[in-house]
Design a protein around this motif. Sequence first.
Motif, PDB file in Angstrom:
ATOM      1  N   PHE A  68      15.728 -47.017  35.879  1.00  0.00           N
ATOM      2  CA  PHE A  68      16.602 -47.158  34.817  1.00  0.00           C
ATOM      3  C   PHE A  68      17.445 -47.794  35.648  1.00  0.00           C
ATOM      4  O   PHE A  68      18.738 -47.471  35.832  1.00  0.00           O
ATOM      5  N   ILE A  69      18.252 -48.914  34.395  1.00  0.00           N
ATOM      6  CA  ILE A  69      19.633 -49.627  34.944  1.00  0.00           C
ATOM      7  C   ILE A  69      20.246 -49.399  34.170  1.00  0.00           C
ATOM      8  O   ILE A  69      20.280 -49.839  32.570  1.00  0.00           O
ATOM      9  N   VAL A  70      21.740 -48.806  33.922  1.00  0.00           N
ATOM     10  CA  VAL A  70      22.186 -48.045  33.075  1.00  0.00           C
ATOM     11  C   VAL A  70      23.709 -49.131  33.020  1.00  0.00           C
ATOM     12  O   VAL A  70      24.661 -49.095  34.422  1.00  0.00           O
ATOM     13  N   TYR A  71      23.947 -50.144  32.181  1.00  0.00           N
ATOM     14  CA  TYR A  71      24.787 -51.647  32.264  1.00  0.00           C
ATOM     15  C   TYR A  71      26.186 -51.236  31.642  1.00  0.00           C
ATOM     16  O   TYR A  71      26.346 -50.181  31.174  1.00  0.00           O
ATOM     17  N   ASN A  72      26.912 -51.312  33.014  1.00  0.00           N
ATOM     18  CA  ASN A  72      28.307 -51.402  32.811  1.00  0.00           C
ATOM     19  C   ASN A  72      29.073 -51.603  31.522  1.00  0.00           C
ATOM     20  O   ASN A  72      28.839 -53.050  31.015  1.00  0.00           O
ATOM     21  N   PRO A  73      30.388 -51.828  30.802  1.00  0.00           N
ATOM     22  CA  PRO A  73      30.747 -52.147  29.652  1.00  0.00           C
ATOM     23  C   PRO A  73      31.705 -53.261  30.519  1.00  0.00           C
ATOM     24  O   PRO A  73      32.278 -53.164  31.396  1.00  0.00           O
ATOM     25  N   LEU A  74      32.056 -54.431  29.884  1.00  0.00           N
ATOM     26  CA  LEU A  74      32.702 -55.533  30.606  1.00  0.00           C
ATOM     27  C   LEU A  74      33.442 -55.176  30.431  1.00  0.00           C
ATOM     28  O   LEU A  74      34.947 -54.955  29.178  1.00  0.00           O
ATOM     29  N   THR A  75      34.936 -55.366  31.762  1.00  0.00           N
ATOM     30  CA  THR A  75      36.417 -55.418  30.934  1.00  0.00           C
ATOM     31  C   THR A  75      37.455 -56.028  30.701  1.00  0.00           C
ATOM     32  O   THR A  75      36.808 -57.627  30.278  1.00  0.00           O
ATOM     33  N   PRO A  76      38.508 -56.723  30.602  1.00  0.00           N
ATOM     34  CA  PRO A  76      39.769 -57.975  29.920  1.00  0.00           C
ATOM     35  C   PRO A  76      39.205 -58.945  31.661  1.00  0.00           C
ATOM     36  O   PRO A  76      39.061 -60.079  30.376  1.00  0.00           O
ATOM     37  N   GLU A  77      38.925 -58.781  32.394  1.00  0.00           N
ATOM     38  CA  GLU A  77      38.811 -59.817  33.137  1.00  0.00           C
ATOM     39  C   GLU A  77      37.572 -60.302  33.082  1.00  0.00           C
ATOM     40  O   GLU A  77      37.527 -61.506  33.233  1.00  0.00           O
ATOM     41  N   ALA A  78      36.426 -59.700  33.114  1.00  0.00           N
ATOM     42  CA  ALA A  78      34.852 -60.701  32.956  1.00  0.00           C
ATOM     43  C   ALA A  78      35.224 -60.556  31.338  1.00  0.00           C
ATOM     44  O   ALA A  78      34.700 -62.056  31.626  1.00  0.00           O
ATOM     45  N   ILE A  79      35.974 -61.107  30.373  1.00  0.00           N
ATOM     46  CA  ILE A  79      35.617 -61.236  29.645  1.00  0.00           C
ATOM     47  C   ILE A  79      36.184 -62.486  29.490  1.00  0.00           C
ATOM     48  O   ILE A  79      36.252 -63.701  29.212  1.00  0.00           O
ATOM     49  N   ILE A  80      38.012 -62.485  30.510  1.00  0.00           N
ATOM     50  CA  ILE A  80      38.224 -63.994  30.377  1.00  0.00           C
ATOM     51  C   ILE A  80      37.097 -64.919  31.723  1.00  0.00           C
ATOM     52  O   ILE A  80      37.342 -66.338  30.872  1.00  0.00           O
ATOM     53  N   ALA A  81      36.825 -64.485  32.598  1.00  0.00           N
ATOM     54  CA  ALA A  81      35.671 -65.283  33.186  1.00  0.00           C
ATOM     55  C   ALA A  81      34.975 -65.652  32.565  1.00  0.00           C
ATOM     56  O   ALA A  81      34.535 -66.874  33.012  1.00  0.00           O
ATOM     57  N   ILE A  82      34.150 -64.815  31.671  1.00  0.00           N
ATOM     58  CA  ILE A  82      33.098 -65.115  30.495  1.00  0.00           C
ATOM     59  C   ILE A  82      33.674 -66.567  29.635  1.00  0.00           C
ATOM     60  O   ILE A  82      32.763 -67.525  29.868  1.00  0.00           O
ATOM     61  N   THR A  83      34.620 -66.217  29.278  1.00  0.00           N
ATOM     62  CA  THR A  83      35.222 -66.718  28.385  1.00  0.00           C
ATOM     63  C   THR A  83      34.914 -68.584  29.265  1.00  0.00           C
ATOM     64  O   THR A  83      34.968 -69.713  28.434  1.00  0.00           O
ATOM     65  N   HIS A  84      36.215 -68.562  30.360  1.00  0.00           N
ATOM     66  CA  HIS A  84      36.177 -69.916  30.928  1.00  0.00           C
ATOM     67  C   HIS A  84      34.590 -70.516  30.582  1.00  0.00           C
ATOM     68  O   HIS A  84      34.362 -71.793  30.981  1.00  0.00           O
ATOM     69  N   MET A  93      45.075 -62.815  32.725  1.00  0.00           N
ATOM     70  CA  MET A  93      45.237 -61.745  33.087  1.00  0.00           C
ATOM     71  C   MET A  93      46.383 -61.111  32.915  1.00  0.00           C
ATOM     72  O   MET A  93      46.717 -60.237  32.370  1.00  0.00           O
ATOM     73  N   ASP A  94      47.646 -62.104  33.346  1.00  0.00           N
ATOM     74  CA  ASP A  94      48.611 -61.770  33.181  1.00  0.00           C
ATOM     75  C   ASP A  94      49.358 -62.076  31.989  1.00  0.00           C
ATOM     76  O   ASP A  94      49.633 -60.653  31.586  1.00  0.00           O
TER      77      ASP A  94
END
Length: 373
Positions: free
Chosen positions: A209-225, A320-321
């Motif tokens: 069983f693999i439990v996925y972590n919530p996305l961090t704000p930095e991850a959201i920024i990278a995903i947006t780009h 992020m800044d």
Amino acid sequence: FLDTHQIRKSLSQVYCQEDNTKQIVDSLEVWHAQIHKTKPLTLFLVGTSGVGKTYTVELLAKVLEPLGYEFCYFAMTEFSQEHAVSNLIGSPKGYIGSEDEPKLFEALNRTKKLIILFDEIEKAHEKILKAMMQLMDKGFLSWSKGEGDFRECIICFTSNAQMQKMVGLKSKFLETNQSIEGPEFQDKIRGILVRAQVAAEVCGRINRFIVYNPLTPEAIIAITHQEVCKLARRYGLEVMLTAPEYLAEMAKKTAGSMYGARPVQNQVRSTIAKVILSIMKEEPDVKKIAIRKSSDGYEAFEVDDKFQTLSYREMIDAGMDLYKKKLKAVSFLDTHQIRKSLSQVYCQEDNTKQIVDSLEVWHAQIHKTKPLT
């Protein structure tokens, strides 16, 4: 032996899941090295919507494609009713549809090496779950015209059932330095799923069983780009820079969403698509663009190979800044406006003061630990 370095590199495109990537690769490596496999590898991926569960399986299938693996996707919402079950696993001999080859066996006839994804397994009809028990236990599954050998297959399930409990359980284990790979954590996850009406017999046969972590704000920024680049490629364009202001804005809007990265995809489509179309109308031969802040929103402009831009890391850090500044900028309430609004409640000036003071102190906290009561 598998090229585990290449698999990890491919799965690194799924943000915030480094620990889960390790578990997947370790399980895959141990199973794949067996010369005589007795059953398929089974992985159960759980977590909130939009954190990359399906994307993980897609990437895994792509990186294993040179070894002969083929991706096979089934949405369990399509097979929640009894009459639809036969389309997937077949009908008993003599029943209507028993002569028609089921989709699962049709895929197996193309190759013995399948990466099968049963998406949102908790929505599947109970007959499918019972069939999965045979498949996971013995590696074979029968239908009216024969038997399918799934021993060389990788079977993946995804689920959103009880995801908050499981994410919370994982956080507690990590906070107390307990292993999330050991049997204790795995057994507790099984228990949560059983209470969520996923059959115990099914849960007991899952390898990991693999439990996925919530996305961090930095991850959201990278995903947006990443999403901006994907969208631009559909129009034949390459994005050299996404405005850090836009990245920060998207993080502020969508970080912490229960839908993970899905709101990012929707927002990018609704805002950046118009920006891209505008530059294409003005410059039909444009190939490379950058997105920047403008007086009325955002705009795209043409760039060439000599264009001096931020590096990828610098762009993410700049986003992020700005995101952190935006958090601080909105952390102070307009107390004058709140008092003015509450003044409509007569004879409660002293109570209004207490409410506003309490609200102002609580709201200014960047990292809140509890609600205001």
